[in-house]
Design an enzyme around this catalytic site. Structure first.
Site, PDB file in Angstrom:
ATOM      1  N   ARG A  70      77.565  12.990 -85.561  1.00 19.49           N
ATOM      2  CA  ARG A  70      77.725  13.616 -84.073  1.00 19.49           C
ATOM      3  C   ARG A  70      77.235  13.080 -83.260  1.00 19.49           C
ATOM      4  O   ARG A  70      75.568  12.389 -84.030  1.00 19.49           O
ATOM      5  CB  ARG A  70      77.082  15.049 -84.580  1.00 19.49           C
ATOM      6  CG  ARG A  70      77.309  15.992 -83.319  1.00 19.49           C
ATOM      7  CD  ARG A  70      76.768  16.739 -83.218  1.00 19.49           C
ATOM      8  NE  ARG A  70      76.881  18.092 -82.501  1.00 19.49           N
ATOM      9  CZ  ARG A  70      76.262  19.014 -81.963  1.00 19.49           C
ATOM     10  NH1 ARG A  70      75.533  19.737 -82.126  1.00 19.49           N
ATOM     11  NH2 ARG A  70      76.566  19.253 -80.075  1.00 19.49           N
ATOM     12  N   ASP A 127      80.091  14.195 -78.687  1.00 19.18           N
ATOM     13  CA  ASP A 127      79.913  15.316 -77.805  1.00 19.18           C
ATOM     14  C   ASP A 127      81.294  15.113 -76.926  1.00 19.18           C
ATOM     15  O   ASP A 127      80.811  16.140 -75.781  1.00 19.18           O
ATOM     16  CB  ASP A 127      78.329  15.498 -77.576  1.00 19.18           C
ATOM     17  CG  ASP A 127      78.116  17.099 -78.838  1.00 19.18           C
ATOM     18  OD1 ASP A 127      78.856  17.184 -79.684  1.00 19.18           O
ATOM     19  OD2 ASP A 127      77.672  17.744 -78.329  1.00 19.18           O
ATOM     20  N   HIS A 187      81.206  27.863 -74.533  1.00 14.53           N
ATOM     21  CA  HIS A 187      80.040  27.794 -75.718  1.00 14.53           C
ATOM     22  C   HIS A 187      78.858  28.400 -75.587  1.00 14.53           C
ATOM     23  O   HIS A 187      78.470  27.847 -74.734  1.00 14.53           O
ATOM     24  CB  HIS A 187      79.841  26.542 -76.248  1.00 14.53           C
ATOM     25  CG  HIS A 187      79.413  26.501 -77.240  1.00 14.53           C
ATOM     26  ND1 HIS A 187      80.459  25.702 -78.774  1.00 14.53           N
ATOM     27  CD2 HIS A 187      77.834  26.108 -77.871  1.00 14.53           C
ATOM     28  CE1 HIS A 187      78.913  25.806 -79.535  1.00 14.53           C
ATOM     29  NE2 HIS A 187      77.050  25.886 -78.695  1.00 14.53           N
ATOM     30  N   LEU A 188      78.261  29.711 -76.058  1.00 10.79           N
ATOM     31  CA  LEU A 188      76.832  30.326 -75.276  1.00 10.79           C
ATOM     32  C   LEU A 188      76.100  29.831 -76.766  1.00 10.79           C
ATOM     33  O   LEU A 188      76.322  31.253 -77.768  1.00 10.79           O
ATOM     34  CB  LEU A 188      77.274  31.591 -75.111  1.00 10.79           C
ATOM     35  CG  LEU A 188      78.202  31.118 -74.155  1.00 10.79           C
ATOM     36  CD1 LEU A 188      78.654  33.520 -73.783  1.00 10.79           C
ATOM     37  CD2 LEU A 188      78.194  31.110 -72.807  1.00 10.79           C
ATOM     38  N   CYS A 263      68.179  34.838 -77.180  1.00  5.79           N
ATOM     39  CA  CYS A 263      69.209  36.766 -76.999  1.00  5.79           C
ATOM     40  C   CYS A 263      68.657  38.403 -77.630  1.00  5.79           C
ATOM     41  O   CYS A 263      68.597  38.746 -77.221  1.00  5.79           O
ATOM     42  CB  CYS A 263      71.102  36.214 -77.571  1.00  5.79           C
ATOM     43  SG  CYS A 263      71.920  36.943 -75.778  1.00  5.79           S
ATOM     44  N   GLY A 310      76.266  30.919 -80.941  1.00  8.87           N
ATOM     45  CA  GLY A 310      75.357  32.068 -81.530  1.00  8.87           C
ATOM     46  C   GLY A 310      75.526  33.087 -80.758  1.00  8.87           C
ATOM     47  O   GLY A 310      75.870  34.312 -81.264  1.00  8.87           O
ATOM     48  N   ILE A 311      75.447  33.415 -79.103  1.00 10.62           N
ATOM     49  CA  ILE A 311      75.663  34.490 -78.400  1.00 10.62           C
ATOM     50  C   ILE A 311      77.384  35.071 -78.099  1.00 10.62           C
ATOM     51  O   ILE A 311      77.629  36.062 -78.587  1.00 10.62           O
ATOM     52  CB  ILE A 311      75.298  34.011 -77.114  1.00 10.62           C
ATOM     53  CG1 ILE A 311      73.497  33.274 -77.030  1.00 10.62           C
ATOM     54  CG2 ILE A 311      75.065  35.490 -76.005  1.00 10.62           C
ATOM     55  CD1 ILE A 311      72.663  33.611 -76.279  1.00 10.62           C
ATOM     56  N   GLY A 312      78.173  33.554 -78.017  1.00 10.09           N
ATOM     57  CA  GLY A 312      79.311  34.076 -77.790  1.00 10.09           C
ATOM     58  C   GLY A 312      79.864  35.104 -79.021  1.00 10.09           C
ATOM     59  O   GLY A 312      80.864  36.138 -78.550  1.00 10.09           O
ATOM     60  N   GLU A 364      82.164  22.576 -86.640  1.00  8.06           N
ATOM     61  CA  GLU A 364      82.033  20.852 -85.354  1.00  8.06           C
ATOM     62  C   GLU A 364      82.193  20.452 -86.310  1.00  8.06           C
ATOM     63  O   GLU A 364      82.701  19.635 -85.932  1.00  8.06           O
ATOM     64  CB  GLU A 364      80.141  21.598 -84.669  1.00  8.06           C
ATOM     65  CG  GLU A 364      81.054  21.847 -83.601  1.00  8.06           C
ATOM     66  CD  GLU A 364      79.666  22.256 -82.720  1.00  8.06           C
ATOM     67  OE1 GLU A 364      79.842  21.692 -82.135  1.00  8.06           O
ATOM     68  OE2 GLU A 364      78.876  23.141 -83.075  1.00  8.06           O
TER      69      GLU A 364
HETATM   70  P1  AMP Z   1      73.312  28.590 -81.119  1.00  5.76           P
HETATM   71  O1  AMP Z   1      72.341  27.376 -80.000  1.00  5.76           O
HETATM   72  O2  AMP Z   1      74.590  28.537 -81.231  1.00  5.76           O
HETATM   73  O3  AMP Z   1      72.753  29.171 -82.954  1.00  5.76           O
HETATM   74  O4  AMP Z   1      73.230  29.739 -81.044  1.00  5.76           O
HETATM   75  C1  AMP Z   1      71.228  30.393 -81.000  1.00  5.76           C
HETATM   76  C2  AMP Z   1      71.664  31.966 -79.632  1.00  5.76           C
HETATM   77  O5  AMP Z   1      72.046  32.999 -80.494  1.00  5.76           O
HETATM   78  C3  AMP Z   1      69.853  32.760 -79.913  1.00  5.76           C
HETATM   79  O6  AMP Z   1      70.361  33.007 -78.108  1.00  5.76           O
HETATM   80  C4  AMP Z   1      70.589  33.368 -80.719  1.00  5.76           C
HETATM   81  O7  AMP Z   1      69.448  34.677 -80.498  1.00  5.76           O
HETATM   82  C5  AMP Z   1      71.994  33.744 -80.418  1.00  5.76           C
HETATM   83  N1  AMP Z   1      72.775  35.062 -81.420  1.00  5.76           N
HETATM   84  C6  AMP Z   1      72.665  34.356 -82.714  1.00  5.76           C
HETATM   85  N2  AMP Z   1      72.871  35.360 -83.397  1.00  5.76           N
HETATM   86  C7  AMP Z   1      73.109  36.838 -82.414  1.00  5.76           C
HETATM   87  C8  AMP Z   1      73.536  38.106 -82.583  1.00  5.76           C
HETATM   88  N3  AMP Z   1      73.529  39.033 -83.244  1.00  5.76           N
HETATM   89  N4  AMP Z   1      73.165  38.996 -80.907  1.00  5.76           N
HETATM   90  C9  AMP Z   1      72.829  38.454 -79.979  1.00  5.76           C
HETATM   91  N5  AMP Z   1      72.203  36.849 -80.043  1.00  5.76           N
HETATM   92  C10 AMP Z   1      72.887  36.210 -81.043  1.00  5.76           C
END
Ligand code: AMP
Length: 380
Positions: A70, A127, A187-188, A263, A310-312, A364
């Site tokens: 990547r 990316d 993408h959150l 989150c 992760g959030i979405g 990804e």
């Molecule tokens: P990523 O960068 O895609 O790994 O996402 C990280 C974000 O996803 C962080 O803010 C985590 O708190 C959020 N996240 C992961 N699992 C949950 C969940 N079950 N509920 C709310 N937020 C989450």
């Protein structure tokens, strides 16, 4: 990874690089282990440790047919994945000025892996590539044109591999050809971005020249008044580097809440009555609602809105808070589906009377593996 099926055969993660707590974790069906790395390990040392781990899996090691990398910034040079040769390395190196935190680390990974696997084709997956379809009126900033012509200053967009994956997944869920789909993909994660996709092609996206523009993120501000940096420097004794650090590392959810960039933690604190945690979530959702509304204006009739990252993928609360504010635009959630489609599941979360809304677990690595597999075949 098996590029055809997407099955993960072995997974590793190097964390806390450049810190005393640098570590490497790896897992497969039967193992889940964590090793300390040498204190302050860098990307090269981490990748050396990963390739040594593969020695414990000789069957897997001998079955490798390509290595996919990547690469965060491909500038305007790459609109698709490529086999890596000296010219490609040179181009990635030249783009390092625009991605100083990422491209040099990506290059360290490439050279270390080439040393470990000299007999295999190496493929770079960018990316930024998915956003090379943005029309000029979307990627040009309202700045003097010579800044674009002489210094390549324009919107590039990032997280393209994820937006590509989930948009193709959404087309499958809709039962339509991707070329006929108008989508908005959000993408959150710790970094956040949203893309407008018309007839299967990206036409706008929220991250810009760097991965700082757009949505409120874990520690990044997203959109701010462009005069703020000079105000901080001229009146509040910030240096340029203080401003960059503050906007990238101390802003967003963390900066507003003063509690966390995570989150989950903010949801927990807000539920206990922490007003700053609640405000951070409110600002996050409000910004997202504004972007979704503006992208609905440019995609034309929308086929689906997609949440990922992760959030979405996991936060039923954020999805609910966002979609509630978009009821007048034909979007509504099914409460039960919203609470069920989480933790690696993908599917529709909309109410039957709503436009389709999907939560899709991004992958990804699979996009990278597929591109590496296809280009490795082409190199035979
Ligand atoms: P990523 O960068 O895609 O790994 O996402 C990280 C974000 O996803 C962080 O803010 C985590 O708190 C959020 N996240 C992961 N699992 C949950 C969940 N079950 N509920 C709310 N937020 C989450």
């Amino acid at each position: 990874m098996n590029a055809k099926t997407g099955e993960t055969l072995l997974k590793g993660l190097a964390e806390n690089l450049f810190l005393p707590t640098a570590s490497l974790s790896y897992s497969n069906e039967s193992t889940n282990e964590q090793y300390p790395l040498a204190s302050q390990s860098d990307h090269t040392q981490a990748l050396d440790a990963i390739t040594q781990l593969l020695d414990k899996h000789p069957m897997l090691k001998t079955s490798l047919i390509a290595v996919g990398h990547r690469v965060v910034h491909g500038g305007e040079s790459f609109s698709e994945s490529v086999l890596i040769d000296d010219l490609v390395i040179d181009a990635i190196d030249k783009t390092s000025l625009m991605a100083p935190l990422h491209n040099p680390a990506n290059l360290a990974g490439i050279t270390t892996a080439q040393r470990a696997f000299p007999h295999l084709p190496h493929v770079a997956v960018f990316d930024t590539a998915f956003f090379q379809t943005l029309p000029k009126h979307a990627y040009m900033y309202g700045l003097p044109k010579r800044l674009y012509k002489e210094h390549s200053i324009r919107k590039y967009g990032f997280h393209g591999t994820s937006h590509y994956f989930v948009s193709h997944r959404a087309a499958k869920l809709l039962g339509k050809a991707i070329e006929t789909c108008n989508l908005i993909t959000a993408h959150l994660g710790n970094g956040c971005s949203i893309s407008a996709i018309k007839n299967g092609k990206a036409i706008d996206t929220s991250l810009g020249f760097t991965p700082l523009e757009g949505l409120v993120m874990g520690t990044r501000s997203g959109d701010i008044d462009p005069s703020l940096p000079s105000y901080l420097i001229e009146h509040l004794n910030y240096t340029a580097s203080d401003v960059t650090t503050m906007l990238n590392k101390a802003s967003g959810l963390l900066g507003i809440s003063g509690v966390s960039n995570d989150c989950r933690e903010l949801e927990a604190q807000a539920a206990c009555g922490d007003a700053n945690a609640q405000l951070a979530l409110d600002v996050f959702c409000y910004r997202l609602v504004k972007y979704i509304g503006s992208y609905m204006a440019i995609t034309g009739p929308l086929d689906a809105l997609v949440f990922t990252g992760g959030i979405g993928e996991n936060s039923a609360l954020i999805r609910n808070q966002v979609i509630k504010q978009l009821a007048h635009m034909g979007l509504a959630l099914s409460e039960s589906a919203n609470n069920t489609i989480r933790f690696g599941k993908s599917g529709a979360i909309n109410h039957p009377n709503s436009l389709p809304i999907f939560a899709i677990a991004t992958n990804e690595e699979w996009v990278i593996a597929k591109d590496a597999y296809e280009l490795a075949g082409a190199s035979d």
